[in-house]
Design a protein around this motif. Structure first.
Motif: not given
Length: 546
Positions: A255-258, A286-297, A339-345, A364-369
């Motif tokens: 589920a997304k966190v804003y 799990s908790a979903k985080f968008f840290l950035d967008g996409v290179l295309e835009n 966690i959504h990550v596209i760019g290296d930062r 702990w065995p979270s296997l954060h993604q």
């Protein structure tokens, strides 16, 4: 003894169990939905009685059911089942014709489309006037395949109230002309602003969408998914299907966190979802985080500025101190982070905040993604293993096509391009990983994805077609593990799925070819003859006698 006979046996298979204790077998016995024995044809056949159902695999390859750990099952299923599919459009005229033709077939006021390719269409050639030329008198809304771009015509802008007076929302933007008037092209969280002002679909439409999506999953051998962004509506639909006995995939969800939510509010909201929706086959974990967008835009966050003439950069979509507090709180509450990550930062910031959470809460065995990891700085690659962070990779994108060669590489330059989708380097460090589709961004069919992972080339091209970073090719075994044992672990169901091991669910597939032995360029054409979920048949190819 007869009363303990298995419900079902599958014999005469080339079974690769993905269990290192018993990697190969000919036959498997199933009782009450679980594997109870695995071994030779004779040994398993001897367990059966007259009531036992028998499947003859005909010597074909048998694998555990695949698991797609980053898929938008409900939303993409709904989109493709209730909108025009724009994936085939390669120029403006084709895009317009698809929309125009579809408008003639639907009675809905809104003309909706999904799947347009942001590697071809964007601010340089797509705006409301282009869509007006296709359908001028009804609102048009089309959603890009990458999920980070959308476009509307003039009528849709009018009905949603989008004009020059509307400010860009946090985490998103409206593309504007030189007078500040929105062009109809929409980026990132501005899409949510628009959707909130569009007519709401009935739950039945989403139920239909799940049926569409899970049928496609089963056809392609997928028995487990991780829906990469859900809210309460999604879970209501999933639970309704489960209670009706219609759900044919095992489902975990994030589920997304804003960014604007407080730690208390975000944690409370997700904890309520986790409590409410937890059963044998569905769970929010799990908790979903968008840290950035996409290179295309140009919304991907990079350590150094973009390399092209325009330059510039994109910010992280969260206040970074607030992000640290959120990660610590969700990690302490034993949520997985997705966690959504596209760019290296974006990747580096995510790793820094995961490390901070680990220092405070302990390991702990979270296997954060980390989902996507399109570009990573080589200094950060060893940290994936050190922190036990899963790289959730989509290998289909790692090939020479317009979104890579015409957009991404010019934006980031050759030096950083070397570290775009560096799958083999990551895998060979021993870091955990999973392979997924991100459907509807691209196909959910695992076999073209596997082929691209192995070849790093598009399908249906000559073998001497340019290879994108050949040193990053994976082998078939690595990709299959990314869809089975490692995917099951990443979805927190490795104790019950992922391998054909006694005690685990009898989720298995029969393939029409041995993907370990065929020419790698033939993997993408693989068909699934049979899919079992807990021993229950959820797909059978028309020609499979079994």
């Amino acid at each position: 003894m007869a009363s303990n006979a298995p419900d079902l046996i599958l014999t005469h298979g080339d079974i690769r169990t993905m269990d290192p204790l018993q990697p190969r077998a000919q036959a498997v016995a199933v009782q009450a939905g679980r594997v109870v024995a695995i071994g030779s044809n004779d040994a398993i056949t001897a367990l059966a009685n007259g009531r036992t159902k028998k499947i003859h695999a005909g010597g074909k390859l048998v694998l555990p059911g695949f698991q797609d750990t980053h898929i938008h099952l409900q939303d993409s299923g709904t989109g493709f089942s209730s909108s025009v599919n724009l994936e085939g459009a390669r120029n403006i005229a084709q895009l317009q014709q698809l929309i125009r033709d579809y408008a003639k077939t639907t009675n809905d006021l809104w003309v909706r489309g999904v799947g347009w390719y942001s590697g071809i269409f964007g601010a340089h050639n797509l705006d409301r006037h282009v869509l007006d030329a296709a359908v001028p008198d009804r609102p048009v809304y089309i959603y890009a395949s990458d999920g980070h771009n959308a476009a509307m015509n003039t009528k849709a802008c009018e009905l949603t109230g989008l004009d020059a007076s509307v400010a860009d929302p946090h985490g998103g933007s409206f593309v504007r002309d030189d007078k500040g008037v929105p062009t109809g092209l929409i980026y990132e969280d501005a899409i949510d602003w628009v959707r909130a002002r569009m007519p709401k679909k009935e739950l039945d439409a989403y139920t239909k969408g799940v049926r569409y999506g899970q049928k496609l999953c089963n056809k392609h051998g997928i028995t487990g998914v991780l829906d990469a962004m859900v809210a309460e509506r999604h879970m209501k639909v999933y639970r309704g299907l489960e209670e009706a006995g219609e759900l044919s995939v095992r489902l975990r969800a994030t589920a997304k966190v804003y960014p604007e939510e407080s730690v208390k509010d975000a944690l409370g909201r997700l904890e309520a979802l986790r409590r409410e929706y937890r059963s044998e086959n569905i769970a929010v974990h799990s908790a979903k985080f968008f840290l950035d967008g996409v290179l295309e835009n140009r919304t991907a966050a990079m350590i150094e500025d973009y390399s092209d003439a325009t330059g510039g950069n994109a910010p992280i979509m969260f206040d970074e101190d607030h992000l640290r507090d959120l990660f610590i709180a969700f990690d302490a509450a034993r949520f997985q982070l997705h966690i959504h990550v596209i760019g290296d930062r974006a990747t580096r910031v995510a790793l820094d905040r995961i490390e901070a959470a680990r220092e405070i809460n302990g390991a702990w065995p979270s296997l954060h993604q980390l989902a996507h990891v399109q570009v990573i700085h080589p200094d950060d690659i060893p940290r994936l293993r050190a922190l036990g962070v899963v790289t959730n990779m989509q290998p289909l994108w790692a090939r020479c096509e317009p979104s890579v060669t015409d957009m991404a590489l010019p934006f980031i330059g050759a030096e950083r391009g070397r570290w775009m989708y560096p799958w083999r380097t990551i895998v060979e460090t021993g870091a955990p990983y999973a392979v997924s589709s991100d459907w509807g961004v691209s196909t959910l069919n695992p076999f073209p994805i596997m082929q691209t992972a192995v070849t790093r080339q598009p399908a249906h091209v000559a073998k001497d077609f340019p290879v994108f970073e050949a040193q990053e090719r994976l082998n078939v075994e690595q990709v299959v593990r990314g869809y089975t044992t490692l995917a099951a672990a990443a979805a927190w169901r490795g104790d019950e799925t992922g391998s054909l091991t006694p005690g685990k669910y009898a989720d298995l597939i029969v393939l029409d070819r041995d993907i370990f032995a065929v020419d790698p360029y033939a993997i993408g054409e693989t068909q699934v003859d049979l899919t079992l979920l807990g021993g229950r048949e959820v797909h059978r190819a028309e020609g499979f006698a079994g």
